[in-house]
Design an enzyme around this catalytic site. Structure first.
Site, PDB file in Angstrom:
ATOM      1  N   HIS A  82       0.831  -1.205   0.000  1.00 63.22           N
ATOM      2  CA  HIS A  82       0.000   0.000   0.000  1.00 63.22           C
ATOM      3  C   HIS A  82       0.870   1.262   0.000  1.00 63.22           C
ATOM      4  O   HIS A  82       2.009   1.251   0.463  1.00 63.22           O
ATOM      5  CB  HIS A  82      -0.942  -0.012   1.201  1.00 63.22           C
ATOM      6  CG  HIS A  82      -2.018  -1.058   1.099  1.00 63.22           C
ATOM      7  ND1 HIS A  82      -3.102  -1.105   1.938  1.00 63.22           N
ATOM      8  CD2 HIS A  82      -2.162  -2.093   0.225  1.00 63.22           C
ATOM      9  CE1 HIS A  82      -3.887  -2.121   1.588  1.00 63.22           C
ATOM     10  NE2 HIS A  82      -3.331  -2.744   0.560  1.00 63.22           N
ATOM     11  N   GLU A 130       0.858   3.889   1.781  1.00 60.50           N
ATOM     12  CA  GLU A 130       1.298   4.370   3.103  1.00 60.50           C
ATOM     13  C   GLU A 130       2.504   3.566   3.587  1.00 60.50           C
ATOM     14  O   GLU A 130       3.475   4.128   4.093  1.00 60.50           O
ATOM     15  CB  GLU A 130       0.166   4.252   4.128  1.00 60.50           C
ATOM     16  CG  GLU A 130      -1.118   4.964   3.741  1.00 60.50           C
ATOM     17  CD  GLU A 130      -2.103   4.056   3.005  1.00 60.50           C
ATOM     18  OE1 GLU A 130      -1.714   3.401   2.017  1.00 60.50           O
ATOM     19  OE2 GLU A 130      -3.269   4.015   3.416  1.00 60.50           O
ATOM     20  N   CYS A 189      -5.827   1.391   5.546  1.00 64.76           N
ATOM     21  CA  CYS A 189      -6.351   0.092   5.989  1.00 64.76           C
ATOM     22  C   CYS A 189      -5.778  -0.244   7.372  1.00 64.76           C
ATOM     23  O   CYS A 189      -4.867   0.435   7.866  1.00 64.76           O
ATOM     24  CB  CYS A 189      -5.999  -0.995   4.982  1.00 64.76           C
ATOM     25  SG  CYS A 189      -4.285  -1.550   5.080  1.00 64.76           S
ATOM     26  N   CYS A 242      -1.883  -0.883   7.408  1.00 58.85           N
ATOM     27  CA  CYS A 242      -1.100   0.359   7.329  1.00 58.85           C
ATOM     28  C   CYS A 242      -1.260   1.167   8.610  1.00 58.85           C
ATOM     29  O   CYS A 242      -0.311   1.834   9.043  1.00 58.85           O
ATOM     30  CB  CYS A 242      -1.500   1.174   6.114  1.00 58.85           C
ATOM     31  SG  CYS A 242      -0.943   0.426   4.566  1.00 58.85           S
TER      32      CYS A 242
HETATM   33  N1  LIG Z   1      -5.370   2.979   2.019  1.00 57.69           N
HETATM   34  C1  LIG Z   1      -5.078   2.204   0.958  1.00 57.69           C
HETATM   35  N2  LIG Z   1      -3.863   2.337   0.366  1.00 57.69           N
HETATM   36  C2  LIG Z   1      -3.552   1.583  -0.723  1.00 57.69           C
HETATM   37  O1  LIG Z   1      -2.458   1.726  -1.268  1.00 57.69           O
HETATM   38  N3  LIG Z   1      -4.468   0.656  -1.205  1.00 57.69           N
HETATM   39  C3  LIG Z   1      -4.177  -0.074  -2.441  1.00 57.69           C
HETATM   40  C4  LIG Z   1      -4.183  -1.554  -2.411  1.00 57.69           C
HETATM   41  C5  LIG Z   1      -4.673  -1.906  -3.798  1.00 57.69           C
HETATM   42  O2  LIG Z   1      -3.602  -1.802  -4.743  1.00 57.69           O
HETATM   43  C6  LIG Z   1      -5.673  -0.821  -4.090  1.00 57.69           C
HETATM   44  C7  LIG Z   1      -7.098  -1.146  -3.659  1.00 57.69           C
HETATM   45  O3  LIG Z   1      -7.683  -1.858  -4.685  1.00 57.69           O
HETATM   46  P1  LIG Z   1      -9.263  -2.025  -4.868  1.00 57.69           P
HETATM   47  O4  LIG Z   1      -9.708  -3.067  -3.866  1.00 57.69           O
HETATM   48  O5  LIG Z   1      -9.893  -0.683  -4.571  1.00 57.69           O
HETATM   49  O6  LIG Z   1      -9.434  -2.487  -6.269  1.00 57.69           O
HETATM   50  O7  LIG Z   1      -5.209   0.291  -3.355  1.00 57.69           O
HETATM   51  C8  LIG Z   1      -5.668   0.494  -0.622  1.00 57.69           C
HETATM   52  C9  LIG Z   1      -6.026   1.253   0.458  1.00 57.69           C
HETATM   53  C10 LIG Z   1      -7.365   1.086   1.090  1.00 57.69           C
HETATM   54  O8  LIG Z   1      -7.266   0.700   2.391  1.00 57.69           O
HETATM   55 ZN   LIG Z   2      -2.962  -0.293   3.749  1.00 61.60          ZN
END
Ligand SMILES: Nc1nc(=O)n([C@H]2C[C@H](O)[C@@H](COP(=O)(O)O)O2)cc1CO
Ligand SMILES: [Zn+2]
Length: 162
Positions: free
Chosen positions: A80, A82, A106, A109
């Site tokens: 992710h 973060e 999430c 993170c």
């Molecule tokens: N805060 C976040 N930072 C992130 O970098 N992500 C990333 C993980 C996945 O590559 C994508 C989410 O994919 P999708 O489930 O919306 O198709 O975003 C997801 C979240 C959400 O919690």
């Molecule tokens: Zn995350």
């Protein structure tokens, strides 16, 4: 004597802008997330976006959201934004830093944010609001004293010719 320019971007616009621009590097076809970590005195310390770990090819690993085999989905492989921003930092401690991110963190993170000493999270979108992951993040942030609040959009549009 010339007066100071008045239409410069604010700190918040600057850091969220950098976070969103970082997200434009993401290869994820569905959700591009960007993150910018800033010191208490407004110096950018690190940036990140969601993507695969070093050495894992964007062409060879899957970008699927669903599939019978979890090993054929992106979820088991992507880092992710973060966590990437935290891990990209090479300067020592992130104690007291602020984290700007284009999507609410999430639970995994959130743990890394708390453990790295970051004390404030400013997020733009919260499209997974109401999910257990977001609820767990909020519970942990509240318990750990990490402040979080949404970025207030100003409506400013910035066009950059590259
Ligand atoms: N805060 C976040 N930072 C992130 O970098 N992500 C990333 C993980 C996945 O590559 C994508 C989410 O994919 P999708 O489930 O919306 O198709 O975003 C997801 C979240 C959400 O919690
Ligand atoms: Zn995350």
């Amino acid at each position: 004597m010339a007066n100071k320019r008045e239409d410069y971007i604010s700190w918040d616009e600057y850091f969220m802008g950098v976070a969103i621009l970082s997200g434009q590097r993401s290869k994820d076809p569905n959700t591009q997330v960007g993150c910018c970590i800033v010191s208490q005195d407004n110096k950018i310390l690190s940036m990140g976006y969601n993507g695969l770990p070093t050495g894992c090819s964007d062409e060879e690993f899957p970008w699927n959201r669903e599939g019978e085999d979890p090993l054929e989905t992106k979820y088991v492989y992507t880092v992710h934004s973060e966590l990437n921003a935290i891990l990209n930092y090479r300067g020592g401690s992130l104690e007291g830093a602020k984290l700007y991110v284009s999507l609410f963190p999430c639970n995994e993170c959130a743990k890394a944010i708390i453990q790295s000493g970051i004390k404030e999270v400013i997020y733009d979108c919260n499209k997974y609001k109401g999910t257990p992951s977001v609820a767990a993040s909020m519970r942990m942030f509240d318990a750990a004293g990490v402040k979080y609040h949404p970025y207030k959009r100003t409506g400013r549009k910035i066009e950059i010719e590259l």
